[in-house]
Structure formats: C-alpha cells, structure tokens
Write a protein that holds these residues in place. Sequence first.
Motif, PDB file in Angstrom:
ATOM      1  N   PRO A 163     -24.634  35.946  66.354  1.00 17.45           N
ATOM      2  CA  PRO A 163     -24.850  35.116  65.170  1.00 17.45           C
ATOM      3  C   PRO A 163     -25.928  34.075  65.488  1.00 17.45           C
ATOM      4  O   PRO A 163     -25.851  33.373  66.495  1.00 17.45           O
ATOM      5  CB  PRO A 163     -23.493  34.449  64.937  1.00 17.45           C
ATOM      6  CG  PRO A 163     -22.514  35.320  65.664  1.00 17.45           C
ATOM      7  CD  PRO A 163     -23.264  35.856  66.850  1.00 17.45           C
TER       8      PRO A 163
ATOM      9  N   SER B  49     -20.680  43.913  52.066  1.00 16.35           N
ATOM     10  CA  SER B  49     -20.344  43.001  53.160  1.00 16.35           C
ATOM     11  C   SER B  49     -20.452  43.776  54.473  1.00 16.35           C
ATOM     12  O   SER B  49     -20.264  44.986  54.512  1.00 16.35           O
ATOM     13  CB  SER B  49     -18.946  42.415  52.994  1.00 16.35           C
ATOM     14  OG  SER B  49     -17.970  43.410  53.144  1.00 16.35           O
TER      15      SER B  49
ATOM     16  N   SER C 155     -19.114  43.502  58.501  1.00 14.52           N
ATOM     17  CA  SER C 155     -18.149  42.852  59.390  1.00 14.52           C
ATOM     18  C   SER C 155     -18.290  43.391  60.803  1.00 14.52           C
ATOM     19  O   SER C 155     -18.886  44.444  61.022  1.00 14.52           O
ATOM     20  CB  SER C 155     -16.721  43.098  58.897  1.00 14.52           C
ATOM     21  OG  SER C 155     -16.547  42.567  57.606  1.00 14.52           O
TER      22      SER C 155
ATOM     23  N   HIS D  10     -16.165  36.461  60.966  1.00 16.66           N
ATOM     24  CA  HIS D  10     -16.138  36.487  59.509  1.00 16.66           C
ATOM     25  C   HIS D  10     -17.264  37.399  59.041  1.00 16.66           C
ATOM     26  O   HIS D  10     -18.366  37.372  59.590  1.00 16.66           O
ATOM     27  CB  HIS D  10     -16.364  35.088  58.934  1.00 16.66           C
ATOM     28  CG  HIS D  10     -15.248  34.143  59.184  1.00 16.66           C
ATOM     29  ND1 HIS D  10     -13.977  34.335  58.684  1.00 16.66           N
ATOM     30  CD2 HIS D  10     -15.188  32.990  59.877  1.00 16.66           C
ATOM     31  CE1 HIS D  10     -13.204  33.340  59.056  1.00 16.66           C
ATOM     32  NE2 HIS D  10     -13.911  32.515  59.794  1.00 16.66           N
TER      33      HIS D  10
ATOM     34  N   LEU E 209     -20.288  39.087  56.736  1.00 18.28           N
ATOM     35  CA  LEU E 209     -21.424  38.624  55.948  1.00 18.28           C
ATOM     36  C   LEU E 209     -21.267  39.149  54.524  1.00 18.28           C
ATOM     37  O   LEU E 209     -21.197  40.360  54.313  1.00 18.28           O
ATOM     38  CB  LEU E 209     -22.739  39.157  56.522  1.00 18.28           C
ATOM     39  CG  LEU E 209     -23.174  38.662  57.889  1.00 18.28           C
ATOM     40  CD1 LEU E 209     -24.455  39.375  58.306  1.00 18.28           C
ATOM     41  CD2 LEU E 209     -23.391  37.168  57.870  1.00 18.28           C
TER      42      LEU E 209
ATOM     43  N   GLU F 247     -21.554  33.418  54.963  1.00 12.94           N
ATOM     44  CA  GLU F 247     -20.345  33.481  55.788  1.00 12.94           C
ATOM     45  C   GLU F 247     -19.437  32.319  55.418  1.00 12.94           C
ATOM     46  O   GLU F 247     -19.904  31.197  55.235  1.00 12.94           O
ATOM     47  CB  GLU F 247     -20.771  33.379  57.251  1.00 12.94           C
ATOM     48  CG  GLU F 247     -19.661  33.218  58.244  1.00 12.94           C
ATOM     49  CD  GLU F 247     -20.201  32.964  59.637  1.00 12.94           C
ATOM     50  OE1 GLU F 247     -20.064  33.854  60.480  1.00 12.94           O
ATOM     51  OE2 GLU F 247     -20.764  31.877  59.873  1.00 12.94           O
TER      52      GLU F 247
ATOM     53  N   GLN G 212     -19.137  28.287  52.011  1.00 12.71           N
ATOM     54  CA  GLN G 212     -19.958  29.366  52.547  1.00 12.71           C
ATOM     55  C   GLN G 212     -21.284  28.809  53.045  1.00 12.71           C
ATOM     56  O   GLN G 212     -21.809  27.847  52.481  1.00 12.71           O
ATOM     57  CB  GLN G 212     -20.246  30.433  51.488  1.00 12.71           C
ATOM     58  CG  GLN G 212     -19.085  31.334  51.217  1.00 12.71           C
ATOM     59  CD  GLN G 212     -19.470  32.476  50.302  1.00 12.71           C
ATOM     60  OE1 GLN G 212     -20.333  32.357  49.458  1.00 12.71           O
ATOM     61  NE2 GLN G 212     -18.811  33.605  50.475  1.00 12.71           N
TER      62      GLN G 212
ATOM     63  N   GLN H  10     -25.884  32.909  56.918  1.00 17.43           N
ATOM     64  CA  GLN H  10     -25.713  33.371  58.294  1.00 17.43           C
ATOM     65  C   GLN H  10     -26.664  34.537  58.537  1.00 17.43           C
ATOM     66  O   GLN H  10     -26.992  35.280  57.615  1.00 17.43           O
ATOM     67  CB  GLN H  10     -24.280  33.802  58.557  1.00 17.43           C
ATOM     68  CG  GLN H  10     -23.984  34.288  59.967  1.00 17.43           C
ATOM     69  CD  GLN H  10     -24.317  33.296  61.047  1.00 17.43           C
ATOM     70  OE1 GLN H  10     -25.470  33.209  61.477  1.00 17.43           O
ATOM     71  NE2 GLN H  10     -23.332  32.528  61.475  1.00 17.43           N
TER      72      GLN H  10
END
Length: 150
Positions: free
Chosen positions: A34, A67, A69, A81, A83, A103, A111, A114
């Motif tokens: 990240p 999303s 993960s 968590h 995206l 995120e 939120q 990210q």
Amino acid sequence: MDLPGITPSSDSAPGSLADNANRKMHGLLACVVPLRFAGVFLPVQLLRRRPMRVALVVSTQFNGVWSTSLYDREGDRQLLHGLWHARVVKRRDACTMVLAGSEWDDGFLRQWPQSWLCAPSEQSANVLLGHLSPWLRQRYLQGGGQLAMP
C-alpha cells in the motif's frame, strides 16, 4: 476489465470451502505494497518499514462496483481492506501494476484514496519502490509531510 485476479461468483456461501477455493483458483499471487496512509502517498523510507504482503489479489464486482482485495494464499482470510472502485492506473505486465481506489479506515468511518503497488515478488517490489522514490517523495511533501524521519 483489466483488474488482476477477476473472480467470478461461485454461488457458494461466503467463507465456505468452495468460496475460498474459487478465490484461490482465480486470484493473482503478488507482492502488494500500500503506497498511501490516510490518502497521502508515503516516501520510500516509510514504505520500507511497513510489511509487504505476498498473497492473492482478488477482484470482484458487486452492484456494478469493482473492488480488489488481498487474501492469504489459501483464499480464506482478508489481509487488507479492499479497494473500492478499483482500477489499474499503471501496468508494466500481467503481475506488475499500480491499482487505485478508495479504502475504509479501520473504524469504517471514513474513506481515503489508496494505491497499491503489485509486483511478482518482494525483490521486484523493492526495485520498483526505488524507481518510484522521487515521485513518492514529491507527493509526500505536497501532502504536508516532513522528511525528518524518526
């Protein structure tokens, strides 16, 4: 859609063995870093202190929203968590890319933007971080960061 690890619905109960096997079958094994904290890009000096995770990158669609993960290698435990509104912003090859999205914080109250660096191994992630260093440093300073490292 060009997201990594696109995983079709398995029509299995969430968390079931079949659901986990589906993630394992379709997920992309990658090293994920990240690149942001609370929406601000971090410099390489701080990123290298944070854990790199080699795990399954899994992308799914729910109600028209994509999303992405990160799950452990068995596909049963989410490690970061996910995206939301995930998209690829830079791609070098099938396993080397930067993903962006939003995120949730740990309390699911807010939120943040990210970005994830995805690479085939920790070694290649470290090399790529070296190449990104000036770019990340500039964005950190623009975000109000100070370069005095603890």
